[in-house]
Design a protein around this motif. Sequence first.
Motif, PDB file in Angstrom:
ATOM      1  N   LEU A  44       9.718   7.470  -4.592  1.00 18.25           N
ATOM      2  CA  LEU A  44       8.789   6.418  -5.021  1.00 18.25           C
ATOM      3  C   LEU A  44       8.272   6.679  -6.436  1.00 18.25           C
ATOM      4  CD1 LEU A  44       6.577   5.979  -1.814  1.00 18.25           C
ATOM      5  CD2 LEU A  44       8.311   4.414  -2.664  1.00 18.25           C
ATOM      6  N   ASN A 100      13.646   4.032   2.853  1.00 13.68           N
ATOM      7  CA  ASN A 100      12.357   3.369   3.061  1.00 13.68           C
ATOM      8  C   ASN A 100      11.284   4.448   2.927  1.00 13.68           C
ATOM      9  OD1 ASN A 100      12.837   0.528   3.682  1.00 13.68           O
ATOM     10  ND2 ASN A 100      14.072   1.360   5.351  1.00 13.68           N
ATOM     11  N   TYR A 101      11.068   4.859   1.684  1.00 13.94           N
ATOM     12  CA  TYR A 101      10.280   6.068   1.456  1.00 13.94           C
ATOM     13  C   TYR A 101       8.829   5.956   1.915  1.00 13.94           C
ATOM     14  CZ  TYR A 101      14.334   7.405  -1.260  1.00 13.94           C
ATOM     15  OH  TYR A 101      15.605   7.707  -1.647  1.00 13.94           O
ATOM     16  N   GLN A 102       8.236   4.776   1.696  1.00 14.01           N
ATOM     17  CA  GLN A 102       6.822   4.659   2.093  1.00 14.01           C
ATOM     18  C   GLN A 102       6.684   4.799   3.603  1.00 14.01           C
ATOM     19  OE1 GLN A 102       4.137   4.515  -0.110  1.00 14.01           O
ATOM     20  NE2 GLN A 102       3.115   5.028   1.798  1.00 14.01           N
ATOM     21  N   ILE A 103       7.626   4.184   4.337  1.00  8.01           N
ATOM     22  CA  ILE A 103       7.583   4.300   5.801  1.00  8.01           C
ATOM     23  C   ILE A 103       7.807   5.758   6.188  1.00  8.01           C
ATOM     24  CG2 ILE A 103       8.758   3.665   7.950  1.00  8.01           C
ATOM     25  CD1 ILE A 103       9.130   0.930   6.904  1.00  8.01           C
ATOM     26  N   LYS A 146       3.191  -0.859   4.077  1.00  5.98           N
ATOM     27  CA  LYS A 146       3.774  -0.272   2.864  1.00  5.98           C
ATOM     28  C   LYS A 146       2.855  -0.533   1.668  1.00  5.98           C
ATOM     29  CE  LYS A 146       8.694  -0.668   3.887  1.00  5.98           C
ATOM     30  NZ  LYS A 146       9.961  -1.255   3.486  1.00  5.98           N
ATOM     31  N   LEU A 147       2.356  -1.771   1.571  1.00  9.12           N
ATOM     32  CA  LEU A 147       1.514  -2.116   0.416  1.00  9.12           C
ATOM     33  C   LEU A 147       0.233  -1.294   0.424  1.00  9.12           C
ATOM     34  CD1 LEU A 147       1.896  -6.020   0.250  1.00  9.12           C
ATOM     35  CD2 LEU A 147       3.213  -4.279  -0.930  1.00  9.12           C
ATOM     36  N   LYS A 148      -0.302  -1.073   1.629  1.00  6.89           N
ATOM     37  CA  LYS A 148      -1.511  -0.238   1.714  1.00  6.89           C
ATOM     38  C   LYS A 148      -1.193   1.174   1.235  1.00  6.89           C
ATOM     39  CE  LYS A 148      -4.228  -2.673   5.136  1.00  6.89           C
ATOM     40  NZ  LYS A 148      -4.528  -2.836   6.543  1.00  6.89           N
ATOM     41  N   MET A 191       5.444  -4.581   6.033  1.00  7.05           N
ATOM     42  CA  MET A 191       5.263  -4.675   4.578  1.00  7.05           C
ATOM     43  C   MET A 191       3.812  -4.415   4.205  1.00  7.05           C
ATOM     44  SD  MET A 191       6.992  -4.877   2.032  1.00  7.05           S
ATOM     45  CE  MET A 191       7.143  -5.174   0.349  1.00  7.05           C
ATOM     46  N   LYS A 192       2.913  -4.949   5.017  1.00  5.29           N
ATOM     47  CA  LYS A 192       1.479  -4.748   4.731  1.00  5.29           C
ATOM     48  C   LYS A 192       1.166  -3.254   4.727  1.00  5.29           C
ATOM     49  CE  LYS A 192      -2.817  -6.432   4.363  1.00  5.29           C
ATOM     50  NZ  LYS A 192      -3.281  -7.361   3.329  1.00  5.29           N
ATOM     51  N   PHE A 210       1.162   1.940  -0.967  1.00  3.36           N
ATOM     52  CA  PHE A 210       1.292   1.885  -2.436  1.00  3.36           C
ATOM     53  C   PHE A 210      -0.096   1.955  -3.067  1.00  3.36           C
ATOM     54  CE2 PHE A 210       5.279  -1.075  -2.071  1.00  3.36           C
ATOM     55  CZ  PHE A 210       6.012  -0.004  -1.594  1.00  3.36           C
ATOM     56  N   GLU A 211      -1.018   1.229  -2.438  1.00  4.82           N
ATOM     57  CA  GLU A 211      -2.389   1.168  -2.969  1.00  4.82           C
ATOM     58  C   GLU A 211      -3.032   2.551  -2.919  1.00  4.82           C
ATOM     59  OE1 GLU A 211      -5.139  -0.964  -4.878  1.00  4.82           O
ATOM     60  OE2 GLU A 211      -3.292  -1.888  -4.175  1.00  4.82           O
ATOM     61  N   GLU A 263       7.626  -7.963  10.623  1.00  3.84           N
ATOM     62  CA  GLU A 263       8.068  -7.543   9.281  1.00  3.84           C
ATOM     63  C   GLU A 263       6.912  -7.607   8.281  1.00  3.84           C
ATOM     64  OE1 GLU A 263      11.237  -6.560   7.829  1.00  3.84           O
ATOM     65  OE2 GLU A 263      11.339  -5.996   9.922  1.00  3.84           O
ATOM     66  N   SER A 264       6.062  -8.626   8.430  1.00  2.21           N
ATOM     67  CA  SER A 264       4.901  -8.739   7.527  1.00  2.21           C
ATOM     68  C   SER A 264       3.967  -7.554   7.728  1.00  2.21           C
ATOM     69  CB  SER A 264       4.131 -10.038   7.801  1.00  2.21           C
ATOM     70  OG  SER A 264       4.971 -11.140   7.592  1.00  2.21           O
ATOM     71  N   ASP A 265       3.800  -7.147   8.994  1.00  2.00           N
ATOM     72  CA  ASP A 265       2.934  -5.983   9.273  1.00  2.00           C
ATOM     73  C   ASP A 265       3.512  -4.718   8.629  1.00  2.00           C
ATOM     74  OD1 ASP A 265       1.385  -7.658  10.751  1.00  2.00           O
ATOM     75  OD2 ASP A 265       1.946  -6.857  12.720  1.00  2.00           O
TER      76      ASP A 265
END
Lengths: 191, 239
Positions: B172, B141-144, B58-60, B55-56, B62-63, B51-53
């Motif tokens: 988003l 889960n738009y980023q995914i 997704k955050l990348k 999320m990571k 967003f960045e 799950e952390s991967d």
Amino acid sequence: MESVQENITVEDLKEGSDLLFKRIYEDNRDKFINFARKYRLSEDDTIDVYQDAYIIFYNNVMQGKVEVFTSSISTYLFSIGKYLIFDKMKKNNKTINPDFDLSLIRERDTLVDASFDLDQDELTTEQVLLKKHFSTLGKKCQELLTLFYYRGYTIKDIILASDYTSENVVKSAKSRCMKTLKERINSNSND
Amino acid sequence: MTNQDLLYHYFSNSLTAEQEVVFRKLLETDAEFKAEFEYENNLKKAIKSHESDVMKSKLKGFERNLNAKKLFIFNYKYLAVAATLALLIGWFGYNSIFGTNYSNLYASNFTEYPNTVYTITRSDDSNTIEREAFIAYETRNYQIAIDKFDAIPETSQKSYMSFYKAQAYLGLEDFGNARRLFQQVLDENNEFQGESTWYLALIAIKSKDKDQAITYLEKLISNHFYNKDKAKELLEKLN
């Protein structure tokens, strides 16, 4: 934007809206970079720390470690981020100034919420294997096991959150998923 | 209560105080129980790491979007300067712009476009990237969804994918990328022409670009059937 964030509850976040997570990420990003400037980290390192802090925050919310926010989300993120920065600096043997004793800061009670899990430990060999084979399971199995083990849902919660129709259906689906996982791990170790 | 039940209650955080005593005792005395507990606890940690991967990544994403947006805002600033100059030389055609609540107009007209192209059935166990993209889209889960659409090999790309990727960007609130992709749908004459024109009009409204919004709405009314009545209503409100 600040007021939007202040109105966000733990329950809102648990619904897992990407848009909400994106807003929180963006709202706090520049503030965090400014805050971290005094520790002389590069911007890339700061973004890494910010993302790690964000993931820790996310995991704690999703795993039910925090029931209500006692501070603003920004305070949580900054508090975890600060902990990670000091941890990173301590590992790199960096100092902020000679009079500053880093060991004072690393204490858990400097965090907003003492029940927060900051676990960033490396996975053991067995856990790496489990993770590898977990990601080969079908989407339905992954979702079911995630709800159960990661989110800590009861079977009744799972029925409410998914399209399973009864407790028996959930139980047998979970058993099948666990069996498949074990078989894949065993066949991997026999290779 | 079986050992399995005890493990179940432990992992769903629902052990009673009494059950917890039995649970602790078993961990100390029953090697098989302890092994099963450790296996499931390791699985819990493995899933958390997974799950952390997710999320990571997704955050990348967003960045990446943030950097792209900054570039867009930078270019937009020059346009803003040009618009200010136009106002200074006496062009006040935008008078009514200040009397319209564009955010409300956008919010009251925006609805996410449903997945009408890819059928996700429960019995379908195939794990194609396209299926994953549409599952992510349907579960917001738009980023995914964006990452999955991007990961689809060129040979498997379908004409409707740009439209749905644009929808994910809208989800988003990344209007720059959404606009680019809707425009691409129009340029390439793909399906969803009317729909893309509608969403481009909404993006123009969100950006308070009244002229652009009117152009898209007029184009929609004369060339397409999709949301024709809504487009007429919106046009009246803008005029």
